[in-house]
Design a protein around this motif. Structure first.
Motif, short mmCIF file in Angstrom:
data_model
loop_
_atom_site.label_atom_id
_atom_site.label_comp_id
_atom_site.label_asym_id
_atom_site.label_seq_id
_atom_site.Cartn_x
_atom_site.Cartn_y
_atom_site.Cartn_z
N LYS A 72 0.82 -1.21 0.00
CA LYS A 72 0.00 0.00 0.00
C LYS A 72 0.86 1.26 0.00
O LYS A 72 0.52 2.26 -0.65
CB LYS A 72 -0.92 -0.02 1.22
N GLU A 73 2.00 1.20 0.70
CA GLU A 73 2.85 2.39 0.88
C GLU A 73 3.82 2.61 -0.27
O GLU A 73 4.35 3.72 -0.42
CB GLU A 73 3.64 2.26 2.18
N ASN A 74 4.08 1.59 -1.07
CA ASN A 74 5.12 1.68 -2.10
C ASN A 74 4.57 1.25 -3.46
O ASN A 74 4.24 0.07 -3.66
CB ASN A 74 6.31 0.79 -1.74
#
Length: 429
Positions: free
Chosen positions: A341-343
């Motif tokens: 989700k973050e990358n």
């Protein structure tokens, strides 16, 4: 990684200076290779029985579970055959030599062990082959073993010195304290290990492993086991994530070391370990996308690779593909989902062969069943990538076969065997 590249060159240099086998003896070795191939496992099984009877102290080094399953005798038979078949030019098998050398260094195999192995290996050949093992044949194999062992002794001596001399490095076993235990799934627990002396620890390359020495109450012998490091390097701890090996139906008992780690050891307890080792590691110099494929607890080195790529801010797309029975035994699931989700460079896919109803409704499963070539070709935009995989042997055979059928070049296919070595290319059509 430069040290390991230099190490490959050192293998080549060592091979240049070892003595050559007498031509007559070389012909004898070549002529008896088919016999060795036919009777190899029988010879090596007898060899281990013979050696442990004559030198029971070596039970402190060798994994007895691998003896019972037959994995270790087969691995030794394959290794002896490969070395003898290539004795004229062992540079052809440098990857295999490197893999064995790394394992030997991690297990603390020393020069004094080689004569013991040689004596009992030749004795086993004589006792199994009977009249076929003439004095001439045994003399030729004795010389061949001397050459092969000389290669390993020379190279492993260099490895010991390099390991001890590096920043934070050490020789032999060093005491580490279990800083904490973290349950990652119903069957996998992580152990965070910090040095008892509080000093610096050696760096490692994502994908490598350590050897732990388990001294278990009631056990006559110590038990050595190798576990992949499951977090990125550059921290003040090492992390291993261990699957609890329960009793299996085919008379294979519960894993004595994994049970000890899970049930007996707690935060504050001591584990002696050797410095990181291993020839399975992330190639940080390649610009290609990275495909990480794992089955079960085989995700431990691939998690280390994933964490390392993101921590080092390498601009490479990462495809993290993990196969498990279901979410109950799936370690690091939430961690991988969070990283995905973050990358934007990370895409993750989970494949369950026995999902629960909750798993099916969670929408986190990419596929129910097993990984196939057709499915990989659908989710991966290209085969121009570096492929790394680890897991149960059956899983790895499927992945290896799929990549070969996809015509992925061999130098971009990387894998790690847990325990004894095997040949994934056997029986590939």
């Amino acid at each position: 990684m430069n040290n390991l590249i230099n190490q490959k060159n050192e293998w080549r240099e060592v091979l240049k200076i070892v003595k050559q086998l007498d031509p007559k003896k070389l012909e004898i070795i070549k002529s008896t290779l088919p016999i060795l191939k036919e009777h190899g496992e029988t010879i090596t099984k007898h060899f281990y029985q013979r050696m442990f009877k004559n030198h029971p102290e070596l039970l402190n080094i060798f994994n007895q579970t691998h003896q019972k399953t037959g994995h270790q005798p087969k691995a030794l038979a394959d290794a002896v055959y490969a070395a003898a078949a290539n004795i004229e030019d062992m540079s052809k098998i440098i990857p295999a030599l490197e893999r064995i050398g790394e394992k030997h260094r991690s297990l603390q195999i020393k020069p004094e062990h080689y004569p013991i192995v040689g004596e009992n290996l030749l004795g086993a050949i004589k006792e199994i082959l009977g009249d076929g093992a003439t004095e001439e044949v045994l003399d030729a194999w004795a010389d061949a073993y001397e050459i092969i062992s000389d290669v390993f002794i020379r190279m492993e001596n260099k490895m010991y010195k390099t390991t001890e001399a590096q920043p934070g490095g050490w020789g032999g076993f060093r005491d580490f304290i279990i800083d904490k235990k973290v349950e990652e799934s119903e069957i996998i627990t992580s152990f965070y290990l910090k040095p008892k002396d509080g000093q610096e620890i050696a760096q490692f390359i994502p994908g490598q492993y350590i050897t732990i020495k388990a001294e278990i109450p009631g056990e006559i012998n110590t038990h050595l086991r190798q576990y992949s490091l499951s977090d990125r390097p550059g921290q003040d701890y090492y992390r291993i994530s261990v699957k609890r090996e329960d009793k299996k139906e085919n008379d294979i008992p519960a894993g004595i070391v994994s049970s000890f780690l899970h049930h007996e050891l707690q935060a504050g307890d001591i584990l002696p370990i050797t410095a990181p080792a291993g020839d399975f590691y992330l190639n940080t110099e390649s610009p290609l996308p990275v495909v990480l494929l794992s089955g079960g607890v085989g995700l431990t080195p691939t998690i280390s690779m994933l964490n390392s790529i993101l921590d080092s801010q390498l601009k490479r797309d990462v495809y993290f593909i993990h196969a498990a029975r279901n979410s109950r035994v799936h370690a690091f699931k939430e961690h991988v989902l969070a990283l995905t989700k973050e990358n934007k460079q990370v895409k993750s896919f989970f494949v369950y062969d026995n999902p629960s109803d909750e798993d099916r409704t969670s929408k986190t499963i990419a596929k129910e069943g097993y990984i196939t070539l057709e499915w990989l070709q659908k989710i991966l935009p290209t085969k121009e990538a570096e492929f790394y995989f680890c897991g149960p042997e059956a899983f790895m055979r499927v992945i290896n076969r799929a990549l070969k059928q996809w015509e992925v070049p061999s130098d971009r296919i990387h894998y790690e065997f847990f325990g004894s070595f095997g040949d994934l290319d056997a029986n590939i059509e």
